[in-house]
Structures are given as C-alpha cells and as structure tokens.
Design a protein around this motif. Structure first.
Motif, short mmCIF file in Angstrom:
data_model
loop_
_atom_site.label_atom_id
_atom_site.label_comp_id
_atom_site.label_asym_id
_atom_site.label_seq_id
_atom_site.Cartn_x
_atom_site.Cartn_y
_atom_site.Cartn_z
N GLN A 104 0.93 -1.24 0.06
CA GLN A 104 0.02 -0.14 -0.01
C GLN A 104 0.89 1.28 -0.01
O GLN A 104 0.46 2.29 -0.68
CB GLN A 104 -0.97 0.00 1.34
CG GLN A 104 -2.13 -1.06 1.24
CD GLN A 104 -2.84 -0.95 -0.18
OE1 GLN A 104 -3.37 0.07 -0.39
NE2 GLN A 104 -3.29 -2.13 -0.60
N LEU A 105 2.17 1.22 0.64
CA LEU A 105 2.92 2.43 0.79
C LEU A 105 3.60 2.55 -0.87
O LEU A 105 3.41 3.82 -1.25
CB LEU A 105 3.98 2.12 1.69
CG LEU A 105 3.58 2.15 3.22
CD1 LEU A 105 4.78 1.60 3.90
CD2 LEU A 105 3.17 3.43 3.69
N VAL A 106 3.81 1.47 -1.26
CA VAL A 106 4.27 1.67 -2.77
C VAL A 106 3.49 2.24 -3.76
O VAL A 106 3.61 3.33 -4.43
CB VAL A 106 4.90 0.28 -3.34
CG1 VAL A 106 5.07 0.47 -4.66
CG2 VAL A 106 6.05 -0.34 -2.66
N ALA A 107 2.18 1.75 -3.41
CA ALA A 107 1.06 2.26 -4.30
C ALA A 107 0.91 3.93 -4.12
O ALA A 107 0.64 4.68 -5.00
CB ALA A 107 -0.31 1.66 -4.10
N GLN A 142 12.28 8.42 -9.69
CA GLN A 142 13.10 9.12 -8.80
C GLN A 142 12.54 9.16 -7.18
O GLN A 142 13.36 9.43 -6.34
CB GLN A 142 13.31 10.61 -9.22
CG GLN A 142 13.84 10.73 -10.34
CD GLN A 142 15.03 10.04 -10.65
OE1 GLN A 142 15.82 10.46 -9.51
NE2 GLN A 142 15.38 9.49 -11.80
N ILE A 143 11.13 8.47 -7.07
CA ILE A 143 10.83 8.33 -5.63
C ILE A 143 11.51 7.22 -4.93
O ILE A 143 11.63 5.99 -5.48
CB ILE A 143 9.30 8.15 -5.58
CG1 ILE A 143 8.57 9.35 -6.21
CG2 ILE A 143 8.86 8.01 -4.11
CD1 ILE A 143 8.83 10.69 -5.52
N CYS A 144 11.89 7.48 -3.96
CA CYS A 144 12.76 6.23 -2.84
C CYS A 144 11.81 5.95 -1.72
O CYS A 144 11.68 6.98 -0.97
CB CYS A 144 14.00 6.68 -2.46
SG CYS A 144 15.12 5.32 -1.64
N LEU A 145 11.60 4.66 -1.85
CA LEU A 145 10.56 4.35 -0.47
C LEU A 145 11.53 3.50 0.40
O LEU A 145 11.95 2.40 0.16
CB LEU A 145 9.51 3.70 -0.99
CG LEU A 145 8.61 3.09 0.34
CD1 LEU A 145 8.11 4.28 1.34
CD2 LEU A 145 7.34 2.29 -0.20
N LEU A 146 11.85 3.90 1.50
CA LEU A 146 12.49 3.21 2.63
C LEU A 146 11.45 2.65 3.92
O LEU A 146 10.54 3.70 4.28
CB LEU A 146 13.62 4.13 3.29
CG LEU A 146 14.44 4.75 2.42
CD1 LEU A 146 15.44 5.49 3.22
CD2 LEU A 146 15.30 3.71 1.53
N GLU A 165 7.98 -5.23 -4.70
CA GLU A 165 8.64 -4.07 -5.80
C GLU A 165 8.22 -2.89 -5.37
O GLU A 165 7.33 -2.43 -5.22
CB GLU A 165 8.11 -4.59 -7.26
CG GLU A 165 8.92 -3.66 -8.40
CD GLU A 165 8.29 -3.92 -9.56
OE1 GLU A 165 8.77 -3.25 -10.55
OE2 GLU A 165 7.40 -4.92 -9.77
N GLY A 166 9.40 -1.88 -5.46
CA GLY A 166 9.22 -0.66 -5.02
C GLY A 166 9.67 -0.28 -3.52
O GLY A 166 9.72 0.84 -3.34
N VAL A 167 9.95 -1.30 -2.84
CA VAL A 167 10.43 -1.15 -1.56
C VAL A 167 11.92 -0.89 -1.83
O VAL A 167 12.66 -1.83 -2.28
CB VAL A 167 10.17 -2.25 -0.67
CG1 VAL A 167 10.99 -1.88 0.66
CG2 VAL A 167 8.70 -2.12 -0.20
N ASP A 168 12.42 0.21 -1.84
CA ASP A 168 14.04 0.57 -2.19
C ASP A 168 15.20 0.10 -1.10
O ASP A 168 16.29 -0.09 -1.44
CB ASP A 168 13.99 1.85 -2.47
CG ASP A 168 13.10 2.11 -3.82
OD1 ASP A 168 13.58 1.57 -4.72
OD2 ASP A 168 12.32 3.13 -3.74
#
Length: 263
Positions: A104-107, A142-146, A165-168
């Motif tokens: 949900q955070l990635v979305a 360019q968005i980075c999700l930690l 996918e999308g959790v960096d």
C-alpha cells in the motif's frame, strides 16, 4: 527531472552516512547540510514538524551537498501525497510490519496506473510548479521508499516485505525493536544485537539495501562491516544538548549532561 542522488547511490550500494533532524528548523537543517552528511532525515514522527516546517527544511537543504529524507508520523496515504507534492523524493516510513502494508505504501508513492498518487503535480513544488513538462511520467523512478523494521512482527515478515517491488531499502529501528523485545532502553542487549545483525544479513540476502541509526560509533562501524549501506550516526537535538553541556561544565559545578539512550 531532478535526480534523486540518494536513491542512485542506495541502489549502487554506496555507503551513505546520515543524521537525524528533530529541531524542526530550516536554519539548523542548513547547518547540518553544510557539514557534509550524505543524507538528513527530517523527522515528523518524533520531531515537532508539520508540512510547512518540512517544506522549509527541504528548501534549505537543497542548497547543500546533503540529500533530504522525510519521515512522516505514519504511512498514511494523504500524508505521503502531501510530502511528495512539496518535493520530498525519499520517504522513510515507520513501523512497517507486513507485506500488504508495504504494498500500500508503494502504491501511495506512484502515479496511476502503477499506483494511486493523486494527480496534483501541476500546482506542486515537486514539478517546480509545472515547469518540468514530463514530471508525471518520470516521477516514479525518482521516488525512493524506505521502510522501517522495528518490531518482532516486522522481523518475522522481513523477507515478504523486502520482496515487494518498489520497496527500495529496509531500515532497522533498534530502539523500538529493543522495546518490543522486552529490553526498553537497552538496544545493546545481546538478544537485540543478535536480531539486528541477523536482520542486516537477511535484508542483503533479499537483494535490498540495509540501514540503521544508532549514536554508538562502535556499533555503527560494526553495521557497516556487516554490509549496512545507509547508516545514520546521530541526531541534532542530543548533539546540541551535549555541546551546550560541555560548554557550560567548566563554569558550573551543578551543570549536568543528560545521557543519550541511543536509537
């Protein structure tokens, strides 16, 4: 498009040393940025920050060599939307405990059809007020999700969270983890340290960068040796408090320096 240098270095597994900002002050953030830290966390979970104070610090840090990372109080979609629109490119979300939460955070960080970020870039600082013509098309990259792993449940679900996918990157919160393990205020406990070191190895085994924050030089060196690549080594408030205590100590027998409990 404005490149997220922190994300590029993160994915290249380059070592990046960071500092926590909890003063909620743009002038202090600028001083920290000029000191040369690779990344600075604007903390709205425990620091008294709101949207405007975060914006002021983003603007202040932009003129320094450091890259900003924003930590909201929690991973609510409306908070993420506002932070991205004011120009935050890297978010650190606290208390992530399962894969669905991470998904949900990635979305929330991506535009449709890949996600559900609201289409407001035309009036946002993120697009430099609609002067970056292809912002919506290029922003996601360019968005980075930690995400922060700071509970036993988060540790139990670590591999599932890392697989999204999308959790960096995955960031270990040792203070909250120690408390959840029954060792409040004692992140040096052997059981906590065993869990932290194991988590760093597990994160890397999943092909993701590992990060952590402590105020202990020896521990930070140990974590870097184990392969952690984005490591925060202090915070502005305790550093300022300690410096003032040291300055006053020679002149006042009653001056005390509060001990740091660490992170």
């Amino acid at each position: 498009m404005i490149e997220n240098v922190f994300k590029r270095k993160l994915l290249a597994r380059e070592r990046q040393i960071g500092l926590w900002l909890a003063m909620a002050d743009a002038y202090a953030a600028s001083i920290a940025g000029q000191a040369g830290f690779d990344w600075l966390v604007i903390d709205a979970e425990h620091g008294p920050n709101d949207l405007r104070s975060i914006l002021a610090q983003l603007q202040s840090i932009e003129s320094t060599p450091s890259m900003p990372v924003v930590r909201p109080p929690q991973g609510e979609g409306w908070m993420i939307k506002q932070l991205l629109d004011i120009g935050a490119q890297t978010l650190l979300i606290p208390m992530v405990e399962n894969a669905e939460q991470a998904r949900q955070l990635v979305a929330a960080c991506r535009y449709p059809p890949r996600g559900r970020r609201g289409m407001g870039a035309g009036i946002a600082r993120a697009s430099r007020f609609n002067t970056i013509p292809d912002y919506v098309d290029a922003a996601d990259d360019q968005i980075c999700l930690l995400v922060q792993i700071e509970s036993r449940q988060g540790l139990d679900n670590l591999e599932a969270i890392a697989a999204i996918e999308g959790v960096d990157g995955l960031f270990i919160g040792p203070a909250d983890l120690a408390a959840d393990m029954g060792h409040t205020g004692n992140m040096h406990h052997s059981a906590v340290q065993a869990a932290v070191e194991s988590a760093i190895g597990r994160i890397q085994a999943c092909g993701k960068p590992a990060g952590i924050l402590t105020f202990d030089v020896d521990l930070n060196r140990r974590y870097l040796e184990l392969g952690a690549t984005f490591v925060a080594v202090g915070a502005d408030v305790p550093i300022f408090t300690a410096a003032l205590g040291d300055l006053l100590a020679p002149y006042s027998a009653s001056a005390t320096r509060p001990p740091s409990r660490g992170y």
